[in-house]
Design a protein around this motif. Sequence first.
Motif, PDB file in Angstrom:
ATOM      1  N   PRO A  35       0.830  -1.216   0.000  1.00 38.97           N
ATOM      2  CA  PRO A  35       0.000   0.000   0.000  1.00 38.97           C
ATOM      3  C   PRO A  35       0.859   1.259   0.000  1.00 38.97           C
ATOM      4  O   PRO A  35       2.057   1.234   0.315  1.00 38.97           O
ATOM      5  CB  PRO A  35      -0.800  -0.113   1.302  1.00 38.97           C
ATOM      6  N   ALA A  36       0.223   2.368  -0.307  1.00 37.43           N
ATOM      7  CA  ALA A  36       0.901   3.656  -0.238  1.00 37.43           C
ATOM      8  C   ALA A  36       1.142   4.040   1.217  1.00 37.43           C
ATOM      9  O   ALA A  36       0.524   3.497   2.135  1.00 37.43           O
ATOM     10  CB  ALA A  36       0.066   4.730  -0.937  1.00 37.43           C
ATOM     11  N   THR A  37       2.052   4.950   1.426  1.00 38.24           N
ATOM     12  CA  THR A  37       2.270   5.509   2.758  1.00 38.24           C
ATOM     13  C   THR A  37       1.067   6.344   3.144  1.00 38.24           C
ATOM     14  O   THR A  37       0.578   7.152   2.356  1.00 38.24           O
ATOM     15  CB  THR A  37       3.536   6.387   2.774  1.00 38.24           C
ATOM     16  N   GLY A  38       0.571   6.143   4.359  1.00 34.54           N
ATOM     17  CA  GLY A  38      -0.576   6.904   4.847  1.00 34.54           C
ATOM     18  C   GLY A  38      -0.349   7.320   6.280  1.00 34.54           C
ATOM     19  O   GLY A  38       0.560   6.829   6.959  1.00 34.54           O
ATOM     20  N   THR A  39      -1.182   8.243   6.762  1.00 33.48           N
ATOM     21  CA  THR A  39      -1.026   8.769   8.118  1.00 33.48           C
ATOM     22  C   THR A  39      -1.805   7.971   9.137  1.00 33.48           C
ATOM     23  O   THR A  39      -1.858   8.325  10.306  1.00 33.48           O
ATOM     24  CB  THR A  39      -1.496  10.228   8.173  1.00 33.48           C
ATOM     25  N   GLY A  40      -2.429   6.880   8.723  1.00 31.69           N
ATOM     26  CA  GLY A  40      -3.201   6.067   9.652  1.00 31.69           C
ATOM     27  C   GLY A  40      -4.600   6.613   9.813  1.00 31.69           C
ATOM     28  O   GLY A  40      -5.079   7.425   9.037  1.00 31.69           O
ATOM     29  N   GLY A  41      -5.279   6.142  10.866  1.00 33.88           N
ATOM     30  CA  GLY A  41      -6.663   6.529  11.080  1.00 33.88           C
ATOM     31  C   GLY A  41      -7.587   5.379  10.772  1.00 33.88           C
ATOM     32  O   GLY A  41      -7.284   4.522   9.932  1.00 33.88           O
ATOM     33  N   PRO A  42      -8.758   5.329  11.426  1.00 31.84           N
ATOM     34  CA  PRO A  42      -9.635   4.173  11.300  1.00 31.84           C
ATOM     35  C   PRO A  42     -10.392   4.077   9.988  1.00 31.84           C
ATOM     36  O   PRO A  42     -11.038   3.082   9.737  1.00 31.84           O
ATOM     37  CB  PRO A  42     -10.597   4.353  12.481  1.00 31.84           C
ATOM     38  N   LYS A  43     -10.335   5.088   9.130  1.00 34.18           N
ATOM     39  CA  LYS A  43     -11.150   5.046   7.924  1.00 34.18           C
ATOM     40  C   LYS A  43     -10.375   4.768   6.641  1.00 34.18           C
ATOM     41  O   LYS A  43     -10.957   4.435   5.622  1.00 34.18           O
ATOM     42  CB  LYS A  43     -11.885   6.372   7.761  1.00 34.18           C
ATOM     43  N   LEU A  44      -9.073   4.931   6.652  1.00 31.89           N
ATOM     44  CA  LEU A  44      -8.283   4.856   5.429  1.00 31.89           C
ATOM     45  C   LEU A  44      -7.744   3.446   5.249  1.00 31.89           C
ATOM     46  O   LEU A  44      -6.972   2.965   6.076  1.00 31.89           O
ATOM     47  CB  LEU A  44      -7.140   5.869   5.493  1.00 31.89           C
ATOM     48  N   ILE A  45      -8.143   2.783   4.158  1.00 30.77           N
ATOM     49  CA  ILE A  45      -7.795   1.376   3.955  1.00 30.77           C
ATOM     50  C   ILE A  45      -7.207   1.164   2.564  1.00 30.77           C
ATOM     51  O   ILE A  45      -7.668   1.736   1.577  1.00 30.77           O
ATOM     52  CB  ILE A  45      -9.041   0.484   4.139  1.00 30.77           C
ATOM     53  N   GLY A  46      -6.173   0.333   2.498  1.00 32.56           N
ATOM     54  CA  GLY A  46      -5.603  -0.106   1.235  1.00 32.56           C
ATOM     55  C   GLY A  46      -5.589  -1.623   1.199  1.00 32.56           C
ATOM     56  O   GLY A  46      -6.243  -2.286   2.006  1.00 32.56           O
ATOM     57  N   GLU A  47      -4.808  -2.197   0.280  1.00 36.11           N
ATOM     58  CA  GLU A  47      -4.699  -3.653   0.200  1.00 36.11           C
ATOM     59  C   GLU A  47      -3.237  -4.037   0.180  1.00 36.11           C
ATOM     60  O   GLU A  47      -2.413  -3.378  -0.444  1.00 36.11           O
ATOM     61  CB  GLU A  47      -5.400  -4.194  -1.049  1.00 36.11           C
ATOM     62  N   ILE A  48      -2.918  -5.119   0.882  1.00 30.16           N
ATOM     63  CA  ILE A  48      -1.565  -5.646   0.942  1.00 30.16           C
ATOM     64  C   ILE A  48      -1.629  -7.131   0.591  1.00 30.16           C
ATOM     65  O   ILE A  48      -2.621  -7.802   0.882  1.00 30.16           O
ATOM     66  CB  ILE A  48      -0.953  -5.422   2.344  1.00 30.16           C
ATOM     67  N   ALA A  49      -0.597  -7.639  -0.070  1.00 32.57           N
ATOM     68  CA  ALA A  49      -0.607  -9.036  -0.499  1.00 32.57           C
ATOM     69  C   ALA A  49       0.818  -9.553  -0.597  1.00 32.57           C
ATOM     70  O   ALA A  49       1.782  -8.781  -0.627  1.00 32.57           O
ATOM     71  CB  ALA A  49      -1.319  -9.181  -1.851  1.00 32.57           C
ATOM     72  N   GLY A  50       0.937 -10.876  -0.664  1.00 35.44           N
ATOM     73  CA  GLY A  50       2.262 -11.459  -0.784  1.00 35.44           C
ATOM     74  C   GLY A  50       2.237 -12.970  -0.888  1.00 35.44           C
ATOM     75  O   GLY A  50       1.213 -13.584  -1.213  1.00 35.44           O
ATOM     76  N   ARG A  51       3.382 -13.568  -0.576  1.00 33.53           N
ATOM     77  CA  ARG A  51       3.550 -15.015  -0.687  1.00 33.53           C
ATOM     78  C   ARG A  51       4.437 -15.492   0.472  1.00 33.53           C
ATOM     79  O   ARG A  51       5.322 -14.767   0.926  1.00 33.53           O
ATOM     80  CB  ARG A  51       4.198 -15.371  -2.027  1.00 33.53           C
TER      81      ARG A  51
END
Length: 351
Positions: A35-51
Motif C-alpha cells: 500500500p501507499a504511505t498513509g497517516t493512519g486513522g480508522p477510515k483509510l484502507i488499502g490492500e496488501i498481499a504477498g507469498r
Amino acid sequence: MLAGSVLAALCFLPTGCLRPRAADEVPSIEFTKIPATGTGGPKLIGEIAGRVKGARPGQRLVLYAYSGVWWVQPFSAQPITQIQADSTWKSPTHMGTEYAALLVDKDFIPASKLNRLPGRGGQVSAVAMVKGHESTTVAPAPIQFGGYAWDVRRLPSDRGGVANPYSAENAWTDAQGMLHLRISKSQDGWACAEVNLQRSLGYGSYVFVVKEVTKLEPATVLGFFTWDDQGAEENNREIDIEISRWGDASSKNTQFAIQPYYVPVNVVRFATPGGRVTYSFRWEPGRVSFKAVRGVGEQHGVNVISQHVFTSGVPSPGSEAVHLNLYVYGKTRMPQQNGTEVVIEKFEYLP
C-alpha cells in the motif's frame, strides 16, 4: 503409499495443500502488493498481499501497520490472515508508514498494538517489513457544493463493518448545484461515495436538504457527520445524522447520534417519511440540538418530524470536518441488491 497418504492429509488442512517444508528450509515472507504511505486513522484502507515460503500446515499470518505504534490488521477483531493453498495471501489494511507480516503458529495470540514487533523465535517463524510506497495517484478535483470545496474519497473504507471500495465517479454536482452520491456495482463489490469538507467549521448550525430517502434498501446508509482523524480521545468528534435501517427492513430508517453509539442515550431513532426533508443540528458547548422537518425549512413547528437535544458526551471542536457519504452496511442478513443514488439539494452552515 505412506508418503502419498501424508500428502493427501496435508491437503485437507485449513491452509490447503501447502508444499511440505524441507528440514533445512528457513520460512520467509515476501510482499507482492504494497500500500501507499498513509497517516493512519480508522477510515483509510488499502490492500496488501504477498507469498509465504516454507510455512508449516496450520500456520497463519498476522499483519501490522505502523502509525505511531504497530496496529494489528485489518481489524482488532479480525487479526488473522489465512495463507491460501498456493502459498499466497492478501488482506485489506489500514494505512501506515510501514507494514509488517508475521508467520505464526495457530495458537499465537496477536496483540492489538505493539511498540516493537516480536523477533523470529518461538511461535513466530518469520517476520518481514516493508515501507509504504509514495502514491502516484492523482487526487480527483474537489467538488464545489453549498459554497464550499469538498474532497472526494477514492480509497476503501471499513465504515459499515466491511472494506467497501469508493469511487470518485460516484460523487458529482449537477447543473443546479445539487450533490449526487451513488452506489454502483464494481468488480470489488459495491463502490460507494463520500465527500468531506476541506476545512473545519466548529460550533454552529449544519443544514442538509435531501430529496427522497424512503426507497433506500435496508443495507444502504446515507450519513451526514463530523469526523476528526486525529480526535480519537473524543470519539473522533463524531456527530451523526444517519439514514438507514441497518439491514432490518422493519426498523425505523433514521437516527440522530453522538458517539459512542453503543451508549443507549446517545442514539434517537425515528421514521423519515417520503419526499423532501431538511435535517439539521446546532452544535454548541455541551449541547447538540437535532431536528428533521418536512420540506425546506420549518413553519411554526408544524412540519417537525423529530427533534432531540443531547447534553452529555458532546465533543468540543478540533480538526473535524463534515462528511457526506452513501455506503453499504456489511453486517446484515439482507445484503445490498441494487445500486442506488441520492440527491442532496443543499448544505448550509451558520455560525
